[in-house]
Design a protein around this motif. Structure first.
Motif, short mmCIF file in Angstrom:
data_model
loop_
_atom_site.label_atom_id
_atom_site.label_comp_id
_atom_site.label_asym_id
_atom_site.label_seq_id
_atom_site.Cartn_x
_atom_site.Cartn_y
_atom_site.Cartn_z
N PRO A 13 0.78 -1.24 0.00
CA PRO A 13 0.00 0.00 0.00
C PRO A 13 0.81 1.30 0.00
O PRO A 13 0.37 2.29 -0.55
CB PRO A 13 -0.84 -0.12 1.27
N ASP A 14 2.01 1.30 0.58
CA ASP A 14 2.77 2.55 0.57
C ASP A 14 3.58 2.74 -0.70
O ASP A 14 4.39 3.66 -0.80
CB ASP A 14 3.65 2.68 1.81
N GLY A 15 3.35 1.88 -1.71
CA GLY A 15 3.95 2.07 -3.02
C GLY A 15 5.28 1.37 -3.25
O GLY A 15 5.86 1.48 -4.32
N ILE A 16 5.80 0.66 -2.26
CA ILE A 16 7.06 -0.04 -2.43
C ILE A 16 6.84 -1.26 -3.32
O ILE A 16 5.97 -2.08 -3.07
CB ILE A 16 7.64 -0.48 -1.07
N GLN A 17 7.64 -1.36 -4.39
CA GLN A 17 7.51 -2.49 -5.31
C GLN A 17 8.22 -3.71 -4.71
O GLN A 17 9.39 -3.66 -4.38
CB GLN A 17 8.13 -2.15 -6.67
N LEU A 18 7.46 -4.81 -4.58
CA LEU A 18 8.01 -6.03 -4.01
C LEU A 18 8.58 -6.97 -5.07
O LEU A 18 9.43 -7.79 -4.78
CB LEU A 18 6.93 -6.77 -3.21
N GLY A 19 8.07 -6.87 -6.26
CA GLY A 19 8.55 -7.76 -7.31
C GLY A 19 7.55 -7.84 -8.44
O GLY A 19 6.61 -7.06 -8.52
N GLU A 20 7.78 -8.79 -9.32
CA GLU A 20 6.92 -8.98 -10.48
C GLU A 20 6.45 -10.42 -10.55
O GLU A 20 7.18 -11.34 -10.18
CB GLU A 20 7.68 -8.65 -11.77
N LEU A 21 5.22 -10.61 -11.01
CA LEU A 21 4.68 -11.94 -11.28
C LEU A 21 4.66 -12.13 -12.79
O LEU A 21 4.04 -11.34 -13.50
CB LEU A 21 3.25 -12.09 -10.74
N ASP A 22 5.36 -13.14 -13.27
CA ASP A 22 5.34 -13.45 -14.69
C ASP A 22 4.16 -14.38 -14.94
O ASP A 22 4.18 -15.53 -14.52
CB ASP A 22 6.65 -14.10 -15.11
N LEU A 23 3.14 -13.89 -15.60
CA LEU A 23 1.92 -14.65 -15.85
C LEU A 23 1.88 -15.27 -17.24
O LEU A 23 0.87 -15.84 -17.63
CB LEU A 23 0.69 -13.76 -15.65
N HIS A 24 2.96 -15.17 -17.97
CA HIS A 24 3.02 -15.73 -19.33
C HIS A 24 2.80 -17.25 -19.26
O HIS A 24 3.39 -17.89 -18.41
CB HIS A 24 4.37 -15.43 -19.96
N PRO A 25 1.97 -17.86 -20.01
CA PRO A 25 1.22 -17.38 -21.16
C PRO A 25 -0.24 -17.04 -20.84
O PRO A 25 -1.11 -17.25 -21.67
CB PRO A 25 1.29 -18.57 -22.11
N THR A 26 -0.52 -16.50 -19.66
CA THR A 26 -1.89 -16.15 -19.29
C THR A 26 -2.44 -15.09 -20.24
O THR A 26 -1.84 -14.02 -20.40
CB THR A 26 -1.93 -15.60 -17.85
N PRO A 27 -3.58 -15.36 -20.88
CA PRO A 27 -4.17 -14.34 -21.77
C PRO A 27 -4.80 -13.21 -20.96
O PRO A 27 -5.17 -13.38 -19.81
CB PRO A 27 -5.24 -15.12 -22.54
#
Length: 76
Positions: free
Chosen positions: A17-31
């Motif tokens: 909520p305070d805007g700190i980026q925790l990481g990324e989720l790679d959802l490939h090949p999710t349409p």
């Protein structure tokens, strides 16, 4: 917690909520489309007490998270 959302890209950026980026989720090949997301957490109290720990430094992780994602029609 459970939410409905639209996914438009194969990578989703996870922030707190305070805007700190925790990481990324790679959802490939999710349409792209409408999805439900359910978030589970365990060890939150211990995580708050520890504040910042590093698995890279050999410290044991005290907080665990699980994110479930499935296609679902967008609620009206």
């Amino acid at each position: 917690m459970e939410i409905s959302t639209q996914i438009h890209a194969p990578t989703v950026i996870v922030t707190i909520p305070d805007g700190i980026q925790l990481g990324e989720l790679d959802l490939h090949p999710t349409p792209g489309g409408s999805y439900r997301l359910r978030f589970h957490a365990r060890g939150r109290d211990a995580g708050t007490e520890a504040e910042f720990i590093s698995a890279d430094d050999g410290q044991d992780m005290v907080e665990e998270h699980l994110v479930l994602i499935w296609p679902a029609p967008n609620p009206d």
